[in-house]
Structures are given as structure tokens and as C-alpha cells.
Write a protein that holds these residues in place. Structure first.
Motif, mmCIF file in Angstrom:
data_model
loop_
_atom_site.group_PDB
_atom_site.id
_atom_site.type_symbol
_atom_site.label_atom_id
_atom_site.label_comp_id
_atom_site.label_asym_id
_atom_site.label_seq_id
_atom_site.Cartn_x
_atom_site.Cartn_y
_atom_site.Cartn_z
ATOM 1 N N PRO A 1 0.814 -1.227 0.000
ATOM 2 C CA PRO A 1 0.000 0.000 0.000
ATOM 3 C C PRO A 1 0.842 1.269 0.000
ATOM 4 O O PRO A 1 0.352 2.342 -0.352
ATOM 5 C CB PRO A 1 -0.805 -0.099 1.310
ATOM 6 N N HIS A 2 2.089 1.155 0.399
ATOM 7 C CA HIS A 2 2.991 2.324 0.431
ATOM 8 C C HIS A 2 3.882 2.368 -0.802
ATOM 9 O O HIS A 2 4.819 3.152 -0.868
ATOM 10 C CB HIS A 2 3.865 2.272 1.693
ATOM 11 N N ASP A 3 3.608 1.477 -1.731
ATOM 12 C CA ASP A 3 4.444 1.375 -2.934
ATOM 13 C C ASP A 3 5.894 1.066 -2.578
ATOM 14 O O ASP A 3 6.839 1.587 -3.190
ATOM 15 C CB ASP A 3 4.362 2.664 -3.765
ATOM 16 N N ALA A 4 6.047 0.221 -1.581
ATOM 17 C CA ALA A 4 7.385 -0.183 -1.131
ATOM 18 C C ALA A 4 7.550 -1.686 -1.338
ATOM 19 O O ALA A 4 6.588 -2.447 -1.164
ATOM 20 C CB ALA A 4 7.564 0.158 0.346
ATOM 21 N N VAL A 5 8.747 -2.078 -1.735
ATOM 22 C CA VAL A 5 9.024 -3.513 -1.854
ATOM 23 C C VAL A 5 9.782 -3.962 -0.617
ATOM 24 O O VAL A 5 10.563 -3.213 -0.029
ATOM 25 C CB VAL A 5 9.845 -3.855 -3.124
ATOM 26 N N ALA A 6 9.527 -5.209 -0.224
ATOM 27 C CA ALA A 6 10.273 -5.813 0.887
ATOM 28 C C ALA A 6 11.439 -6.574 0.286
ATOM 29 O O ALA A 6 11.311 -7.203 -0.768
ATOM 30 C CB ALA A 6 9.367 -6.744 1.675
ATOM 31 N N MET A 7 12.584 -6.468 0.947
ATOM 32 C CA MET A 7 13.766 -7.222 0.517
ATOM 33 C C MET A 7 14.364 -7.917 1.740
ATOM 34 O O MET A 7 14.201 -7.452 2.867
ATOM 35 C CB MET A 7 14.822 -6.284 -0.103
#
Ligand SMILES: CC(C)(COP(=O)(O)OP(=O)(O)OC[C@H]1O[C@@H](n2cnc3c(N)ncnc32)[C@H](O)[C@@H]1OP(=O)(O)O)[C@@H](O)C(=O)NCCC(=O)NCCS
Length: 183
Positions: free
Chosen positions: A173-179
Motif C-alpha cells: 500500500p505504500h508502494d514499497a518492496v520488501a527485501m
């Protein structure tokens, strides 16, 4: 303490954990990071400025010792850039334990003039070394999808993008990818 040798156009620096009395320095560096790279972080400079000094003092104290959280600073070794007694700081990173055995990486930032000298890598490795001391198995972070440079940086450090799972869903929802990267 980790250090990096100077090379061509490179910055000689060292990385160390924040001291318990460095709350005001933490505030100044965090504001510098947010002013320089506002698009990279979830917190705004107005939010960071609004926190009172006591909160930064408490944050530095809590992050200076133990295995719950840790801030790391990168400082230039070259004394010419020192201000007063403090060597100039050129980078910051924070690790926070997520029980039982994961370490979240937050707030990684290197001053623009010091980029490309390995400072960011050393900061993340400092977080990783600290996390190993309490048995962490993985580093996990979020990065905005638009921050292609940072995504490439983390890929160079061995992180991989999470394609599914709860962290990927939390970031979406925050336009963030998890790595993440195994330790
Ligand atoms: C991302 C950032 C921390 C990188 O710091 P840095 O000190 O320049 O990185 P390093 O010099 O340690 O680079 C490590 C590796 O990543 C690569 N890398 C770094 N920045 C890169 C970029 N923008 N694009 C592609 N690769 C990059 C380097 O080439 C190097 O690879 P190598 O070791 O194989 O030669 C820095 O650019 C920064 O502070 N950006 C703004 C804040 C930000 O986006 N933070 C991340 C928030 S999630």
C-alpha cells in the motif's frame, strides 16, 4: 569498528555504533538525511523536526547498547572535515530486532558527496554484524519502488526482493518492496 581505505575520489571513513549521549547528533543527521533524500523515507522532515530533543536522547540511549535496536554512524577519518571534537558524519543506518530472529534495517543514508565509496555497504554490514551477535537469521527492509538506486544497492549487497508474504503485503500500500538477505 569497520573502516574503509581511501581510494580514487573515495572517502576514508569508519563505522561505529552511536554513543548513549549522541541524541542531538542523531537528530541533526536524521534531519540532514531527510532534507537531502526526502523521497527515500517514510518520515517527513516536519515530523522529524517536531520530535523534541528528549526523544532523540532516549532513542540514542536505547540504540547505543543491547540487542533491541542499534544506530550506526559513518564518520570521515580525515580530520579536516571535523566540527569541534566530532569527526564529520557522512552516513547513518538503524537495525531493529524483530523477535525471534529477524533484524529490520531502517533509515540507511549516505551523504551525497560520500556516495560510491562503500559507506552504505559498511553501514549495512555493521547492522548485520550486530544482528548476528544476538542470533539473527535474516535482514529485512522496505524500500520505495521508485527508489531504483537503493534497490540496486541492496541487490549488490545480496538482498533479494520478496515476491509474496506478509512483508511484501505490508509494503504494497505504500508502494514499497520488501527485501531480505539471509545471515
Ligand atoms: C543507497 C545509498 C545508501 C548507497 O550508499 P553508497 O555509500 O553510495 O553505496 P556503496 O558505495 O556502499 O555501494 C555498494 C554497492 O552498491 C552499488 N550502488 C550504490 N548505489 C547505487 C545506485 N544508485 N545504483 C546502482 N548501484 C548502486 C555500488 O556500485 C556498490 O556496488 P559494488 O560494491 O559491487 O561496487 C545512498 O545512495 C543513499 O543514501 N541514497 C539516498 C537514501 C536512500 O535511498 N536510502 C535507502 C532507503 S531504503
Amino acid at each position: 569498528m569497520l573502516s574503509g581505505p581511501p581510494g580514487r575520489d573515495e572517502v576514508a571513513f569508519r563505522v561505529r555504533r552511536i554513543g548513549r549521549h549522541e541524541g542531538l547528533r542523531l537528530k541533526a543527521l536524521r534531519l540532514q538525511a531527510l532534507a537531502e533524500a526526502p523521497e527515500a523515507f517514510g518520515e517527513s522532515i516536519a515530523e522529524a523536526e517536531a520530535r523534541d530533543e528528549a526523544e532523540y536522547m532516549a532513542r540514542a540511549r536505547a540504540a547505543s547498547d543491547g540487542d533491541r535496536r542499534a544506530w550506526f554512524l559513518a564518520e570521515v577519518v580525515d580530520g579536516a572535515r571535523s566540527t569541534g571534537d566530532d569527526p564529520a558524519a557522512v552516513g547513518l543506518a538503524m537495525g531493529r530486532r524483530r523477535p525471534p530472529d529477524e533484524c529490520m534495517v531502517f533509515s540507511v543514508w549516505v551523504e551525497e558527496a560520500a556516495r560510491g565509496s562503500g559507506v552504505g555497504r559498511r553501514l549495512v554490514e555493521a547492522v548485520a554484524d550486530w544482528a548476528r551477535t544476538w542470533g539473527a537469521r535474516r535482514l529485512v527492509l522496505w524500500v520505495f519502488r521508485s527508489n531504483r538506486g537503493a534497490i540496486d544497492f541492496y541487490l549488490r549487497l545480496g538482498f533479494i526482493v520478496e515476491l509474496g508474504g506478509s512483508d511484501a503485503e505490508l509494503g504494497a500500500p505504500h508502494d514499497a518492496v520488501a527485501m531480505h538477505r539471509a545471515l
